[in-house]
Design a protein around this motif. Sequence first.
Motif, PDB file in Angstrom:
ATOM      1  N   ILE A  81       0.849  -1.203   0.000  1.00 24.84           N
ATOM      2  CA  ILE A  81       0.000   0.000   0.000  1.00 24.84           C
ATOM      3  C   ILE A  81       0.881   1.248   0.000  1.00 24.84           C
ATOM      4  CG2 ILE A  81      -0.217   0.182   2.536  1.00 24.84           C
ATOM      5  CD1 ILE A  81      -3.275   0.717   2.053  1.00 24.84           C
ATOM      6  N   GLY A  82       0.338   2.356  -0.469  1.00 22.72           N
ATOM      7  CA  GLY A  82       1.096   3.614  -0.491  1.00 22.72           C
ATOM      8  C   GLY A  82       2.316   3.468  -1.381  1.00 22.72           C
ATOM      9  N   GLY A  83       3.467   3.863  -0.859  1.00 20.75           N
ATOM     10  CA  GLY A  83       4.696   3.804  -1.636  1.00 20.75           C
ATOM     11  C   GLY A  83       5.088   2.388  -2.023  1.00 20.75           C
ATOM     12  N   SER A  84       4.511   1.416  -1.397  1.00 21.36           N
ATOM     13  CA  SER A  84       4.829   0.026  -1.741  1.00 21.36           C
ATOM     14  C   SER A  84       4.005  -0.472  -2.923  1.00 21.36           C
ATOM     15  CB  SER A  84       4.598  -0.877  -0.520  1.00 21.36           C
ATOM     16  OG  SER A  84       5.524  -0.548   0.479  1.00 21.36           O
ATOM     17  N   VAL A 137       5.054  -6.530  -0.296  1.00 22.28           N
ATOM     18  CA  VAL A 137       5.983  -5.401  -0.173  1.00 22.28           C
ATOM     19  C   VAL A 137       5.588  -4.556   1.026  1.00 22.28           C
ATOM     20  CG1 VAL A 137       7.031  -3.440  -1.367  1.00 22.28           C
ATOM     21  CG2 VAL A 137       6.152  -5.368  -2.698  1.00 22.28           C
ATOM     22  N   SER A 138       6.451  -4.536   2.021  1.00 23.67           N
ATOM     23  CA  SER A 138       6.212  -3.660   3.166  1.00 23.67           C
ATOM     24  C   SER A 138       7.534  -3.372   3.843  1.00 23.67           C
ATOM     25  CB  SER A 138       5.236  -4.318   4.155  1.00 23.67           C
ATOM     26  OG  SER A 138       5.093  -3.498   5.296  1.00 23.67           O
ATOM     27  N   LYS A 139       7.953  -2.124   3.763  1.00 24.73           N
ATOM     28  CA  LYS A 139       9.209  -1.713   4.399  1.00 24.73           C
ATOM     29  C   LYS A 139       9.163  -2.052   5.891  1.00 24.73           C
ATOM     30  CE  LYS A 139      12.763   1.096   5.522  1.00 24.73           C
ATOM     31  NZ  LYS A 139      14.070   0.438   5.589  1.00 24.73           N
ATOM     32  N   SER A 140       8.088  -1.628   6.556  1.00 22.64           N
ATOM     33  CA  SER A 140       7.999  -1.860   7.998  1.00 22.64           C
ATOM     34  C   SER A 140       7.732  -3.335   8.300  1.00 22.64           C
ATOM     35  CB  SER A 140       6.875  -1.009   8.594  1.00 22.64           C
ATOM     36  OG  SER A 140       5.634  -1.414   8.025  1.00 22.64           O
ATOM     37  N   THR A 143       2.494  -3.275   8.289  1.00 20.56           N
ATOM     38  CA  THR A 143       1.342  -2.469   7.872  1.00 20.56           C
ATOM     39  C   THR A 143       0.085  -3.337   7.800  1.00 20.56           C
ATOM     40  OG1 THR A 143       2.817  -1.036   6.649  1.00 20.56           O
ATOM     41  CG2 THR A 143       0.509  -0.965   6.016  1.00 20.56           C
ATOM     42  N   GLY A 199      12.544   5.089   2.173  1.00 18.74           N
ATOM     43  CA  GLY A 199      11.123   5.182   2.541  1.00 18.74           C
ATOM     44  C   GLY A 199      10.220   4.818   1.374  1.00 18.74           C
ATOM     45  N   GLY A 200       9.048   4.313   1.684  1.00 24.77           N
ATOM     46  CA  GLY A 200       8.102   3.800   0.697  1.00 24.77           C
ATOM     47  C   GLY A 200       7.952   4.632  -0.567  1.00 24.77           C
ATOM     48  N   ARG A 201       7.599   5.910  -0.402  1.00 25.17           N
ATOM     49  CA  ARG A 201       7.282   6.719  -1.591  1.00 25.17           C
ATOM     50  C   ARG A 201       8.512   7.101  -2.402  1.00 25.17           C
ATOM     51  NH1 ARG A 201       6.414   9.229   3.134  1.00 25.17           N
ATOM     52  NH2 ARG A 201       7.413  11.232   3.579  1.00 25.17           N
ATOM     53  N   GLN A 285       1.088  11.093  -4.120  1.00 23.42           N
ATOM     54  CA  GLN A 285       1.463  10.566  -2.806  1.00 23.42           C
ATOM     55  C   GLN A 285       2.825  11.105  -2.370  1.00 23.42           C
ATOM     56  OE1 GLN A 285       3.449   7.072  -2.342  1.00 23.42           O
ATOM     57  NE2 GLN A 285       3.027   6.910  -0.159  1.00 23.42           N
ATOM     58  N   GLU A 289       2.507  13.373   0.883  1.00 26.66           N
ATOM     59  CA  GLU A 289       2.962  12.765   2.136  1.00 26.66           C
ATOM     60  C   GLU A 289       4.300  13.378   2.567  1.00 26.66           C
ATOM     61  OE1 GLU A 289       3.476   8.348   2.522  1.00 26.66           O
ATOM     62  OE2 GLU A 289       1.520   8.438   3.457  1.00 26.66           O
ATOM     63  N   GLN A 415       6.142  10.966   7.836  1.00 23.91           N
ATOM     64  CA  GLN A 415       4.715  11.216   7.617  1.00 23.91           C
ATOM     65  C   GLN A 415       3.967  11.051   8.945  1.00 23.91           C
ATOM     66  OE1 GLN A 415       6.313   8.789   5.572  1.00 23.91           O
ATOM     67  NE2 GLN A 415       5.952   7.144   7.018  1.00 23.91           N
ATOM     68  N   LYS A 422      -3.829   5.439  11.917  1.00 20.50           N
ATOM     69  CA  LYS A 422      -3.441   4.028  11.978  1.00 20.50           C
ATOM     70  C   LYS A 422      -3.576   3.507  13.410  1.00 20.50           C
ATOM     71  CE  LYS A 422       0.177   4.389   8.440  1.00 20.50           C
ATOM     72  NZ  LYS A 422       1.624   4.281   8.233  1.00 20.50           N
TER      73      LYS A 422
HETATM   74  O1  PA5 Z   1       5.669   6.481   1.618  1.00 19.58           O
HETATM   75  C1  PA5 Z   1       5.524   5.865   2.648  1.00 19.58           C
HETATM   76  O2  PA5 Z   1       6.433   5.741   3.488  1.00 19.58           O
HETATM   77  C2  PA5 Z   1       4.213   5.184   2.948  1.00 19.58           C
HETATM   78  O3  PA5 Z   1       3.244   5.502   2.013  1.00 19.58           O
HETATM   79  C3  PA5 Z   1       4.406   3.676   2.965  1.00 19.58           C
HETATM   80  O4  PA5 Z   1       4.850   3.244   1.719  1.00 19.58           O
HETATM   81  C4  PA5 Z   1       3.098   2.960   3.315  1.00 19.58           C
HETATM   82  O5  PA5 Z   1       2.593   3.456   4.521  1.00 19.58           O
HETATM   83  C5  PA5 Z   1       3.335   1.477   3.435  1.00 19.58           C
HETATM   84  O6  PA5 Z   1       4.313   1.220   4.392  1.00 19.58           O
HETATM   85  P1  PA5 Z   1       5.069  -0.146   4.431  1.00 19.58           P
HETATM   86  O7  PA5 Z   1       5.883  -0.255   3.208  1.00 19.58           O
HETATM   87  O8  PA5 Z   1       5.899  -0.083   5.670  1.00 19.58           O
HETATM   88  O9  PA5 Z   1       4.039  -1.230   4.506  1.00 19.58           O
END
Ligand code: PA5
Length: 454
Positions: A81-84, A137-140, A143, A199-201, A285, A289, A415, A422
Amino acid sequence: MTAGSKRQDILDWTNASWERLPASVDLRKRAGEMAQKLAGEITAGKLPFLSTPFMAALEKDLAGLESGFLAGFEHMLLLGIGGSALGARALQKAFASGQDLPGHTGKSLWIMDNVDAAVLEAHLDRLPADKTLVYVVSKSGDTIETIGQYFLVKDWLKKALPGAWKDHLLLNTDEQKGYLRQEAETFGIRTLPVPDNLGGRYSAISAVGLVPAAFLGMDWRALVKGFQAVAAPLTDPKLDAASLAAHPAFEFAVWGKALMDEGFCELITFFYIPAWSSFADWFAQLWAESLGKDGMGSQPLPAVGATDQHSVNQMFLDGPRNKACLFVERAGGPEGLPFPADMPPIFDYLQGKRFGVLLPAEALGTRMALTQSQVPLVALRLGADDAQAAGKMMALLGAATLLTGWLMGINPVDQPAVELGKRLAKARLGADGLAEEKAALAAFVTGGRDERGF
Ligand code: PA5
């Protein structure tokens, strides 16, 4: 472009309205300070999105994956989701648009960047598990939207492929931390790392976006080449005030910040490359963000021509005078089919022409109309709408966003404001702790309401 001619990708500042942006004069004087900050952050390893220290290893991994592991699948189900997710979607729509056209037979990428119960179920009902790779795909690695889907998809894989489910998973997550990393270690699932500080984005040009690109057969090498060509001067140890001032990302940042200072609090991104419209969402985004901080920023307004000429354009042209525009177009473009000879006389002006004449004419008309409506406008005019150009644009806009944030005096890579929602959602679901959020929620849902039927 004629054979042998050198392609040109241009930023056209003719209608940027600098004369109405007096702050730009002092902002330009900050090039030395910004160059120093860039050099410091790059040396400290804080900007891997620009310096791409991970790229050599990733290119090797991708080449292997492309000819081996990825080739064994027909479908990729991307959970993120988001940047992922947004970078992968932009690349898919721009360079592997077959899936949206009739008669598609090639590989398919399904991006699940929401928690729509019906959509997830429909995908799991219809996708053939034995031909599907699930790319999480999730950096953290934590999520909830992504991990919630992961639990169900993993269960689906385990039921369909009891002996082989792990071979249908690829996890892209932090090298050390987070739930997905634990999963990978517990079950020996194949992983790719999201490097520290990426970071994601800002991560589209990493495994996050490049694995789906390689899966779809895109020219990901050209994308990387274009990206690095624009990023390289910014990561050059010899970067100084003059070289940063000459870089288009800095000029864009000066423009972006000066616009905010004059109350231009909305930034239209009008893409006249229809297949690239998802880049407008990717940029929205990135910009929102990164820069929506401390009561400052400008709201990105994604738009695509010619479709949005018949939608939101009236507001752009004659609504509040608070909008600027990044206008993205390409030279040339497909010629299209010839118009038939038997058109009614009122359409005589199309006689002998081909369908492809419409888009550039409409682009020019809209660009001029926006300019006449006093909308400060910068046109990004690409010599070709290929992967290299996309890479260049992504580096330009990524670096420009970062520099705009620094000129604003905010941190463009965090962000914090989105964290509250959340935490409240987790509190609503009964997660441990979060006592304060639970109390606030209770007050919010039981407080006095003004609800009326309609
Ligand atoms: O740009 C960002 O950091 C966020 O939009 C993340 O990509 C988004 O919240 C998803 O996070 P994560 O990749 O940890 O699941």
